[in-house]
Design an enzyme around this catalytic site. Structure first.
Site, short mmCIF file in Angstrom:
data_model
loop_
_atom_site.label_atom_id
_atom_site.label_comp_id
_atom_site.label_asym_id
_atom_site.label_seq_id
_atom_site.Cartn_x
_atom_site.Cartn_y
_atom_site.Cartn_z
N ASP A 89 23.31 1.42 56.60
CA ASP A 89 21.78 1.63 56.92
C ASP A 89 21.80 3.01 56.26
OD1 ASP A 89 19.51 1.56 58.41
OD2 ASP A 89 20.42 2.77 60.40
N HIS A 107 23.08 5.77 65.82
CA HIS A 107 23.37 4.32 66.27
C HIS A 107 24.03 4.77 67.50
CE1 HIS A 107 23.31 2.90 61.85
NE2 HIS A 107 22.25 2.90 62.34
N SER A 118 25.81 7.42 62.06
CA SER A 118 26.52 6.42 63.00
C SER A 118 28.05 6.94 63.54
CB SER A 118 26.69 4.95 62.45
OG SER A 118 26.89 4.08 63.02
#
Length: 193
Positions: free
Chosen positions: A133, A40, A13
């Site tokens: 995540d 992301h 991310s």
């Protein structure tokens, strides 16, 4: 004999473009398995991540497409706002099902799908990023006998995702960014003879 590994799945991310660049560049050309990448991305902007990574690495890089068959030595990136999943026959699926931990694409869903499809033939890797995540996803990979690599949170630009993954206890390797590619390559190319 089939390769000892079927797929490499990478999640990142915040700070992830650099992290993914370093790992993918280190894998070199001719990798015997596909690489699936969840980064992301802002769902409201057209993404250029595939083009940027293509300039930095020697593997073909592209945004994943619905019902595409994953080919060895190619990097498939989850498009913005779509979950990326892979079936037992190597076919990619894009899903706009609900966000997981407020994110879509979700590393957890990618890791869970490849764990269910390929079990011990999965290498999952969590790089820099904020949030959690990937944590439940690495537990799924480990439960199915796969291998989990986590970037050392102390070397990560953003330590949230690596720290959450380490916190599960489900990792096989915790490594500085620069050492991850060599370990992945060793795992993937191991036992291929």
């Amino acid at each position: 004999m089939s390769p000892s590994r079927a797929v490499v799945a990478i999640a990142t991310s915040a700070g992830g473009l650099h992290g993914a660049s370093v790992v993918l560049a280190g894998l070199g050309p001719g990798l015997s398995v596909p690489v699936l990448l969840v980064q992301h991305l802002d769902p409201h902007h057209r993404t250029v991540i595939a083009q940027v990574l293509s300039r930095r690495v020697r593997l073909p890089v592209k945004l994943a497409e619905q019902d595409e068959r994953a080919r060895p030595g190619t990097v498939y990136i989850a498009p913005p706002d779509r979950h990326l999943l892979m079936s037992e026959d190597g076919v990619l699926t894009l899903s706009d099902s609900a966000a997981v931990h407020f994110v879509r694409p979700s590393a957890d869903l990618l890791f869970e799908s490849v764990a269910a499809a390929y079990g011990p033939r999965v290498v999952a890797c969590v790089l820099t990023g904020s949030g959690r995540d990937g944590a439940s996803g690495v537990e799924a990979v480990k439960a199915h006998g796969g291998t989990v690599i986590v970037q050392d949170p102390l070397t990560a630009e953003f330590s949230g995702m690596p720290q959450a993954a380490v916190g599960t206890g489900a990792m096989d390797f915790v490594l500085p960014l620069e050492e991850i590619a060599a370990v992945i390559r060793g795992l993937v190319e191991d036992k291929r003879q």
